[in-house]
Design an enzyme around this catalytic site. Structure first.
Site, PDB file in Angstrom:
ATOM      1  N   ASN A  69       0.833  -1.199   0.000  1.00 50.84           N
ATOM      2  CA  ASN A  69       0.000   0.000   0.000  1.00 50.84           C
ATOM      3  C   ASN A  69       0.868   1.250   0.000  1.00 50.84           C
ATOM      4  O   ASN A  69       1.977   1.260   0.551  1.00 50.84           O
ATOM      5  CB  ASN A  69      -0.971  -0.007   1.190  1.00 50.84           C
ATOM      6  CG  ASN A  69      -0.402   0.723   2.397  1.00 50.84           C
ATOM      7  OD1 ASN A  69      -0.508   1.941   2.510  1.00 50.84           O
ATOM      8  ND2 ASN A  69       0.218  -0.034   3.299  1.00 50.84           N
ATOM      9  N   CYS A 130       7.901   8.199   8.630  1.00 48.75           N
ATOM     10  CA  CYS A 130       7.587   9.303   7.715  1.00 48.75           C
ATOM     11  C   CYS A 130       8.869   9.950   7.204  1.00 48.75           C
ATOM     12  O   CYS A 130       9.883   9.984   7.903  1.00 48.75           O
ATOM     13  CB  CYS A 130       6.758  10.359   8.441  1.00 48.75           C
ATOM     14  SG  CYS A 130       5.171   9.755   9.012  1.00 48.75           S
ATOM     15  N   GLY A 243       2.831  -7.619  12.389  1.00 48.96           N
ATOM     16  CA  GLY A 243       3.401  -7.958  11.098  1.00 48.96           C
ATOM     17  C   GLY A 243       2.968  -9.349  10.679  1.00 48.96           C
ATOM     18  O   GLY A 243       3.575 -10.341  11.061  1.00 48.96           O
TER      19      GLY A 243
END
Length: 301
Positions: A69, A130, A243
């Site tokens: 994604n 980020c 995960g």
């Protein structure tokens, strides 16, 4: 029934099962599938100081054993969250945790400070994967200095439980964990997605709009379990493992590797009720093995 309660620093969970940011919306989208009271906590969508549109479509694609994604942190911003989403979330019978993202340390800290004022949000999860817009776009979480800078800034502005979500796209994740521990993190969660890519060979183009994306799902689980085990040996903070968790057995692997709690992510897209089933499955496993409290298996390996 076994006692499933655990503690993440100052945060009490009725059981170790939480849902991962970006896979469970804001919780109310899933209320017809799993009662919030069934879960130890939920981590809502990534939230930033200002609204974000996210990346262009396509931004999700299935892969063997998982998905990629590049949604790009689409959200309406922390002030919208506080005004419109918080009044609903504050009445949930579970721990509601907000995933916080940013573009520089001050930006992270401003967002966290707004959430700090919301009485019924007991913790944040800091997404340090980020890009650092002031330093060439490299993710904060891939260097000890970058990770530490964000945690230091947020710790000064935020006074409740601070969970730091670690990136797996590093040489030594234990070093990053030590760096955020030193700057005041209360807890770490790992792993965030692995960077990946898939190509449409007929169009000779990447299948995702920006080329690369984050890989999640069963394919990443062995990497995640290994990293949780490494970090558990390196720091004294509690760990949230995630995960590729699809079943109770997967969750128990993470607990035995050293996680105090876990988050269910990609599995929510396949079965929206899966997190509740994992709670029941852990309980059944503990009963079958004569374990009275889940803490007895945490870090057993």
């Amino acid at each position: 029934m076994a006692d499933l309660s655990v503690r993440l620093a100052g945060l009490s969970l009725r059981n170790p099962v939480m849902t991962a940011s970006g896979t469970f919306g804001y919780g109310f989208e899933f209320k017809d599938f799993v009662p919030m009271s069934k879960l130890g906590g939920i981590v809502v969508k990534g939230t930033t100081l200002m609204p974000r549109e996210g990346n262009d479509y396509p931004r999700m694609v299935e892969t063997a054993g998982g998905m990629l994604n590049c949604v790009g942190l689409q959200n309406k911003g922390v002030h919208y969250f506080a005004k419109y989403f918080y009044p609903v979330l504050k009445d949930f019978d579970t721990n509601v945790i907000v995933n916080v993202s940013g573009s520089d340390p001050d930006n992270y800290a401003e967002c966290a400070a707004v959430i700090d004022t919301l009485d019924h949000i007991p913790a944040i999860e800091l997404n340090i994967s980020c890009p650092n817009v002031k330093d060439g776009g490299m993710a904060f979480g891939v260097t000890c200095e970058g990770a530490a800078s964000v945690v230091k800034a947020v710790r000064a502005a935020y006074h409740k439980t601070l969970i730091v979500k670690l990136s797996p796209n590093v040489t030594n994740i234990a070093d990053i964990a030590r760096a955020v521990e030193a700057e005041g993190a209360d807890c770490v969660s790992l792993i965030n997605t692995l960077m990946g890519m898939t190509i449409d060979i007929e169009r000779r183009q990447p299948r995702l709009s920006i080329g690369t994306g984050g890989l999640s799902g069963p394919a990443v689980k062995p990497v995640a379990v290994r990293m949780v085990h490494q970090v558990a040996k390196a720091i004294k903070l509690p760990i949230v493992g995630l995960g590729g968790i699809m079943t109770a057995e997967d969750a128990i692997e993470f607990l035995m590797a050293g996680a105090t709690a876990i988050e269910v992510g990609t599995a929510n897209f396949i079965d929206p009720a899966v997190s509740g089933k994992i709670v029941d499955g852990i309980d059944s496993w503990l009963d079958r093995h004569g374990v009275s409290h889940v803490s007895e298996i945490i870090g057993a390996v």
